[in-house]
Scaffold this active site. Structure first.
Site, short mmCIF file in Angstrom:
data_model
loop_
_atom_site.label_atom_id
_atom_site.label_comp_id
_atom_site.label_asym_id
_atom_site.label_seq_id
_atom_site.Cartn_x
_atom_site.Cartn_y
_atom_site.Cartn_z
N LYS A 83 0.86 -1.20 0.00
CA LYS A 83 0.00 0.00 0.00
C LYS A 83 0.89 1.24 0.00
O LYS A 83 1.81 1.37 0.83
CB LYS A 83 -0.88 -0.05 1.26
O1 G3P Z 1 -8.78 1.65 4.51
C1 G3P Z 1 -8.92 3.00 4.79
C2 G3P Z 1 -9.80 3.15 5.97
O2 G3P Z 1 -9.24 2.46 7.02
C3 G3P Z 1 -10.05 4.53 6.40
O3 G3P Z 1 -11.20 4.48 7.14
O4 G3P Z 1 -12.83 5.23 8.78
O5 G3P Z 1 -10.39 5.79 9.08
O6 G3P Z 1 -11.74 6.92 7.33
P1 G3P Z 1 -11.56 5.68 8.13
#
Ligand code: G3P
Length: 214
Positions: A83
């Site tokens: 990633k």
């Molecule tokens: O994979 C990306 C994700 O983990 C981000 O999620 O909820 O932290 O915006 P969030």
């Protein structure tokens, strides 16, 4: 539509694996930090639980550092996806890794032009962050729609991995818009099973069965 679970918690992945519908795993440095363990330990253990793409993120910000990390991470298991952040350095690293046949997931994507850059660099996956766009008053789902159109217009094979999914409606709309993959926290996947009419209907079936057989 492939389902990935978005977590660095191995216990959640073990539980989710029992559902029989998890195709892969995504992590990020924040999720790994919550586990209190090293990324190498967590990712290697995950590779033994789920037989599918497992994303592990670099933390370097320059191309040379990203590539050094990427080649090391890629050695951990054949299912590793490296990633990379959607920066100039990240896109350059992606282009090199693509030539070396190492799978990549370009993350922190917030515009279709950024997604186009990742596709041109041969990314395996692009990760648009829906929830974080919604958080600042933008429309995360519109981004999925735009990327789908751009990729289809030019025949790019990069898979759209919808990320930062916060609730079941996000998933429903991603499926309608043609995202290839959705990565979701454990609790969001768990919530997909729930419907009050399913519970009520099952209660009635079981009660009728019991009455008929008493
Ligand atoms: O994979 C990306 C994700 O983990 C981000 O999620 O909820 O932290 O915006 P969030």
């Amino acid at each position: 539509m492939e389902f990935f679970i978005d977590t660095g918690m191995v216990d959640e992945i073990k539980e989710a694996a029992k559902w029989g519908i998890i195709d892969g795993v995504t992590t990020n440095p924040s999720l790994i930090a919550k586990s209190g363990r090293s990324q190498a330990d967590v990712i290697k253990e995950i590779c033994g639980i789920i037989n599918g793409p497992i994303s592990a993120e670099v933390i370097s910000t320059d191309t040379e550092g990203m590539l050094k990390e990427a080649y090391e991470i890629a050695k951990w298991h054949e299912n590793i996806v490296v990633k990379l952040p959607l920066t100039e350095a990240g896109i350059a690293a992606c282009a090199t890794l693509s030539k070396d046949k190492i799978k990549t997931n370009v993350t922190l994507c917030f515009s279709s032009n950024q997604a186009l850059l990742a596709a041109k660099a041969g990314a395996t996956y692009i990760s648009p962050f829906l929830g974080r766009l919604d958080d600042i008053g933008h429309n995360g789902l519109q981004l999925i729609e735009e990327i789908r159109t751009v990729y289809d217009n030019y025949g790019f094979m990069t898979k759209i991995l919808a990320a930062s999914i916060r609730h079941p409606l996000h998933l429903r709309d991603c499926t309608l818009l043609g995202a290839d993959v959705a990565t979701m926290p454990y609790k969001v996947i768990e919530s997909l099973y729930k419907h009050p009419l399913t519970d009520r209907g099952l209660d009635a079936f079981l009660s009728d069965h019991a009455k008929a057989n008493s």
